[in-house]
Design an enzyme around this catalytic site. Structure first.
Site, PDB file in Angstrom:
ATOM      1  N   ASP A 179       0.838  -1.066   0.065  1.00  0.00           N
ATOM      2  CA  ASP A 179      -0.013   0.010   0.088  1.00  0.00           C
ATOM      3  C   ASP A 179       0.885   1.029   0.002  1.00  0.00           C
ATOM      4  O   ASP A 179       0.973   1.691   0.990  1.00  0.00           O
ATOM      5  CB  ASP A 179      -1.111   0.031   1.253  1.00  0.00           C
ATOM      6  CG  ASP A 179      -1.876   1.130   1.074  1.00  0.00           C
ATOM      7  OD1 ASP A 179      -2.162   1.586   0.006  1.00  0.00           O
ATOM      8  OD2 ASP A 179      -2.508   1.157   2.374  1.00  0.00           O
TER       9      ASP A 179
ATOM     10  N   GLU B 187      -6.265   4.544  -9.372  1.00  0.00           N
ATOM     11  CA  GLU B 187      -7.682   5.123  -8.915  1.00  0.00           C
ATOM     12  C   GLU B 187      -8.281   6.214 -10.040  1.00  0.00           C
ATOM     13  O   GLU B 187      -7.592   7.098 -10.350  1.00  0.00           O
ATOM     14  CB  GLU B 187      -7.446   5.821  -7.501  1.00  0.00           C
ATOM     15  CG  GLU B 187      -8.773   6.185  -6.888  1.00  0.00           C
ATOM     16  CD  GLU B 187      -8.781   5.988  -5.695  1.00  0.00           C
ATOM     17  OE1 GLU B 187      -9.798   6.513  -4.743  1.00  0.00           O
ATOM     18  OE2 GLU B 187      -7.920   5.340  -4.950  1.00  0.00           O
TER      19      GLU B 187
ATOM     20  N   LYS C  53      -9.613   1.425  -9.445  1.00  0.00           N
ATOM     21  CA  LYS C  53     -10.031   1.723  -8.181  1.00  0.00           C
ATOM     22  C   LYS C  53     -11.420   2.811  -8.333  1.00  0.00           C
ATOM     23  O   LYS C  53     -11.196   3.727  -8.880  1.00  0.00           O
ATOM     24  CB  LYS C  53      -9.205   2.318  -7.202  1.00  0.00           C
ATOM     25  CG  LYS C  53      -8.227   1.142  -6.908  1.00  0.00           C
ATOM     26  CD  LYS C  53      -7.083   1.736  -5.699  1.00  0.00           C
ATOM     27  CE  LYS C  53      -7.807   1.833  -4.494  1.00  0.00           C
ATOM     28  NZ  LYS C  53      -6.539   2.341  -3.461  1.00  0.00           N
TER      29      LYS C  53
ATOM     30  N   THR D  38     -12.835   0.446  -3.499  1.00  0.00           N
ATOM     31  CA  THR D  38     -12.580   1.068  -2.263  1.00  0.00           C
ATOM     32  C   THR D  38     -13.373   1.871  -1.505  1.00  0.00           C
ATOM     33  O   THR D  38     -14.596   2.070  -2.146  1.00  0.00           O
ATOM     34  CB  THR D  38     -11.166   1.721  -2.794  1.00  0.00           C
ATOM     35  OG1 THR D  38     -10.320   2.125  -1.604  1.00  0.00           O
ATOM     36  CG2 THR D  38     -11.701   3.218  -3.389  1.00  0.00           C
TER      37      THR D  38
ATOM     38  N   PHE E 276     -12.196  -1.478   4.473  1.00  0.00           N
ATOM     39  CA  PHE E 276     -11.177  -0.799   5.308  1.00  0.00           C
ATOM     40  C   PHE E 276     -11.186  -1.295   6.829  1.00  0.00           C
ATOM     41  O   PHE E 276     -12.367  -1.324   7.333  1.00  0.00           O
ATOM     42  CB  PHE E 276     -11.300   0.908   5.407  1.00  0.00           C
ATOM     43  CG  PHE E 276     -10.829   1.455   3.977  1.00  0.00           C
ATOM     44  CD1 PHE E 276     -10.570   0.736   2.613  1.00  0.00           C
ATOM     45  CD2 PHE E 276     -10.530   2.535   4.056  1.00  0.00           C
ATOM     46  CE1 PHE E 276      -9.890   1.384   1.525  1.00  0.00           C
ATOM     47  CE2 PHE E 276      -9.877   3.319   2.909  1.00  0.00           C
ATOM     48  CZ  PHE E 276      -9.606   2.686   1.673  1.00  0.00           C
TER      49      PHE E 276
END
Length: 335
Positions: free
Chosen positions: A34, A107, A143, A167, A189
């Site tokens: 990440d 993303e 994403k 996400t 998350f």
């Protein structure tokens, strides 16, 4: 049956003999970095990597990565700002894919989180830029925020062979809608859920009582994992946004885990035993009830979940702010 028990025993002892927890985790879960930092990826050898506007903004502010920005502006000086931003994301993605053997997540601008068609068009553009660089779309995950609009964009993109990573996901309601859209992967998350409950509890928060498998963020991901495995849903579950390695240990066995450089380092430095906490067999043994879902159910359930509603909105605002900062950086650099 005997062979399966022997195999399980061999796996258990193999993991136990591994040199550190990061190596042991690799035997149970696909490890994803990440970060936008290339050297971290070289050091910890993740299978995949995931980025977001905040990570790219942080990386491009470092001298080592400035040449990527300079090259985009030099090669495409007349391109619109949005295209230059996407080209910068793809430039990072291309370099990442020269390091990791698997996939990179890139993303779509968070400002499009409530615009299905614009998200689809931006995703197609990103994939086209990757393919122009000779990178197959199979190595890229687009994403998108797990809003209703983002999920519907993923539905269209998946049908076109563009893999999506949904996400900013904080609830089973969002996860089920993503599965119905046939998303390749979801990123529930952990840390941000933990943050919300800790803040809500205030002085009454008991860290020890909410650690490991009792952590509310861990419980949310485990619930999603059990649901998906019970009903043989092919969408992959990737736990994300960790605050400590205890959360990671409690989710060992999840399909994928995306982990920051600091926590990758902690895992690599630990020699404590690690065992699978999530397994398909255990999920099916604790089978949750099937839940029907449509737009009305999605919006109703999300609205009733204060944590998920607040964290989704907050996440979009944070990523939007960093997308704007990246735009400003590009504008300043090309002036």
């Amino acid at each position: 049956m005997v062979y399966s028990r022997v195999f399980a025993t061999l796996i258990h002892w193999t993991i136990a003999l591994m040199s550190n927890q990061l190596d042991a985790l690799r035997a149970l879960t696909t490890v994803v970095a990440d970060t936008g930092d290339f050297e971290t990826m070289r050091a910890y050898r993740p299978t995949d990597a995931t980025t977001n506007p905040s990570l790219i903004l942080k990386a491009v502010g470092q001298a080592a990565y400035r040449p990527l920005l300079d090259r985009v502006l030099r090669d495409h000086p007349g391109a619109p700002l949005a295209e230059q931003a996407d080209r910068l994301l793809v430039a990072f993605g291309r370099e990442i894919l020269s390091i990791v053997p698997g996939r990179v997540s890139t993303e779509v601008d968070a400002r499009l989180s409530f615009d299905t068609q614009a998200s689809i068009e931006r995703a197609r553009q990103i994939i086209a830029l990757y393919e122009a660089e000779g990178i197959a779309r199979e190595r890229v995950l687009i994403k998108l925020a797990s809003t209703w609009e983002g999920i519907q964009a993923a539905r269209t993109l998946q049908a076109e062979g563009i893999q999506c990573n949904l996400t900013l996901l904080f609830s089973l309601t969002q996860a089920i809608a993503c599965a119905q859209a046939k998303a390749t992967l979801i990123s529930p998350f952990v840390g941000r859920i933990y943050d919300w409950y800790k803040k809500a509890a205030g002085a009454e928060w008991d860290e020890a009582a909410n650690a490991g498998a009792r952590d509310p963020g861990v419980q949310s991901v485990a619930r999603i994992y059990r649901y998906f495995k019970t009903y043989d849903i092919p969408t992959q579950v990737m736990g994300a946004s960790f605050r400590n390695i205890g959360q990671i240990r409690a989710l060992a066995g999840c399909d994928l885990l995306t982990i920051s450089p600091a926590l990758l380092g902690e895992l690599a430095a630990s020699n404590e035993p690690l065992e699978a906490r999530l397994t398909v067999a255990a999920a099916k043994a604790d089978a949750p009830e099937w839940i029907a879902s449509n737009e009305v159910v999605f919006r109703t359930n999300l609205n009733e979940d204060a944590m998920a509603t607040e964290k989704l909105a907050e996440g979009i605002r944070i990523f939007t702010a960093d997308a704007i900062k990246l735009d400003t950086l590009l504008e300043t650099a090309r002036a």
